[in-house]
Design a protein around this motif. Sequence first.
Motif, PDB file in Angstrom:
ATOM      1  N   UNK A 187     121.883  34.750 -34.338  1.00 45.72           N
ATOM      2  CA  UNK A 187     121.758  33.231 -34.339  1.00 45.72           C
ATOM      3  C   UNK A 187     120.429  32.811 -34.673  1.00 45.72           C
ATOM      4  N   UNK A 223     118.147  34.798 -32.205  1.00 52.28           N
ATOM      5  CA  UNK A 223     119.012  35.469 -31.134  1.00 52.28           C
ATOM      6  C   UNK A 223     118.617  35.018 -29.706  1.00 52.28           C
ATOM      7  N   UNK A 224     118.209  33.589 -29.369  1.00 53.85           N
ATOM      8  CA  UNK A 224     118.028  33.174 -28.104  1.00 53.85           C
ATOM      9  C   UNK A 224     116.564  33.427 -27.811  1.00 53.85           C
ATOM     10  N   UNK A 225     115.782  33.979 -28.681  1.00 52.93           N
ATOM     11  CA  UNK A 225     114.354  34.167 -28.428  1.00 52.93           C
ATOM     12  C   UNK A 225     113.481  32.967 -29.036  1.00 52.93           C
ATOM     13  N   UNK A 247     113.939  36.858 -22.630  1.00 55.14           N
ATOM     14  CA  UNK A 247     114.723  35.633 -23.314  1.00 55.14           C
ATOM     15  C   UNK A 247     116.087  35.989 -23.804  1.00 55.14           C
ATOM     16  N   UNK A 248     116.058  36.878 -24.448  1.00 55.41           N
ATOM     17  CA  UNK A 248     117.025  37.658 -25.087  1.00 55.41           C
ATOM     18  C   UNK A 248     118.274  37.846 -23.985  1.00 55.41           C
ATOM     19  N   UNK A 286     119.853  34.771 -22.745  1.00 53.81           N
ATOM     20  CA  UNK A 286     120.644  34.312 -23.982  1.00 53.81           C
ATOM     21  C   UNK A 286     122.099  35.034 -23.964  1.00 53.81           C
TER      22      UNK A 286
END
Lengths: 206, 237
Positions: free
Chosen positions: A144, A164-166, B219-220, B223
């Motif tokens: 992503x 990737x959400x980071x 964070x990962x 998520x």
Amino acid sequence: MKFIVGLITFFVLSVAALAQEVAPDALIRSVTDEVLEIVRTDKDLKSGNTRKALELVDTRVLPHFNFTRMTQLALGREWRKASPAQQKLLTDEFRELLVRTYSKALTEYKNQTIAYKPFSLKSGEVDVKVRTEIRQPSGGKPIELDYYLEKKGNDWKVYDIEVGGISLVMNYRDTFASEVSSGGIDGLVKTLQAKNRAGDTAATKK
Amino acid sequence: MTALATKVRLLILVALSAITLSGCATSGNPKDPIEGFNRAMFAFNEGLDTLVIKPVATGYDAALPAPIQLGVSNFFGNISDLFVGVNNLLQGKVSDGLGDFGRVAINSTIGLLGVFDLASEMGIEKHNEDFGQTFGRWGVGDGAYVVLPVFGPRTVRDTFGLVLDVKTDPVGNMDHVPTRNAASALRLINDRANALSADRVIDEAALDKYSYIRGAYLQRRRNLIYDGQAPRDFDED
């Protein structure tokens, strides 16, 4: 007849373009496509020449970013401790670091494609997330890649990117906070400068 | 090989002395109460990577053409899909879980033992799940950040998850020991080779690699537990 239809279409399109600012998803799409097209065809970039990537990022990508907001986000509550002059310095150095990172990522490009997820802009919205994903040519799970944009006047500006959400911006918050607590705002500026200068020498060596 | 053993031993010594010397040098991240220990372990892992894992992975990456590497990734990916499916079921995501089992069925047969990921081409999505995420989904808090030797960053919750992941790992549980070891090593090197590119970007980005990786890991994971829909918390002040 065909000519007239063509002419009308031309006028309608240009009027529409004038009247309407570029939507955030359209902006991301056009910048991405443009950059990837250049990266795909440029031999220098493929051989890892970061100088060229830096130039590319500078002219095509940077105008669409709000670096002050990014720096402010990365600093969190420390931002207010900085004087306007220090804020400017921090923004300049952080900008250089982010540009360097982005350029480096471009030189690692290996025929991935970007897919755009459905996006709709509600009227009056000034803060949006445009979702895309990186598809590996070799298959594997897509990554992503999301852009956060805010409206500034008539333009949309990116203020964060999530891979990737980071969050690339928020990921600096810890480091920045500990730099500020040990060496103050000036300490953080110095660390950023040192990192960027080290990158400079690495780039010229290549 | 003996020279390597000496180097690794030296590395352990350096790591141990770093632990004793640094005591608890914390930057005050509340998620990282044992930062002194973690930094030492991180340095150890980095050293191990630089000395052994990364050079082998770089050679592997240079020697094997991309389609073969992809076949290897797919092969191990197919094996892991089995427990991805189990974890989806445990999280109540029945259709995702059934999809995962369907993937294994398709890829193991017409995908030639998983070497070809035909299921993805047919539109059956691959998922990323493990026991740590399942615990998170069940409401277990993540606990402190901890850097494990060799395995790298985890949280306390994910460490418990890792124990189950390892216990249920089909590759690690093979009876034939030489095959098990060879397969585990190949998987490790292949995973590392896949990460080479990201690694170069991180080196460019990070001021302090330790805290960069820590932030990225936390964070990962957040998520992943939300399956990509984590609410965002900007708290500007």
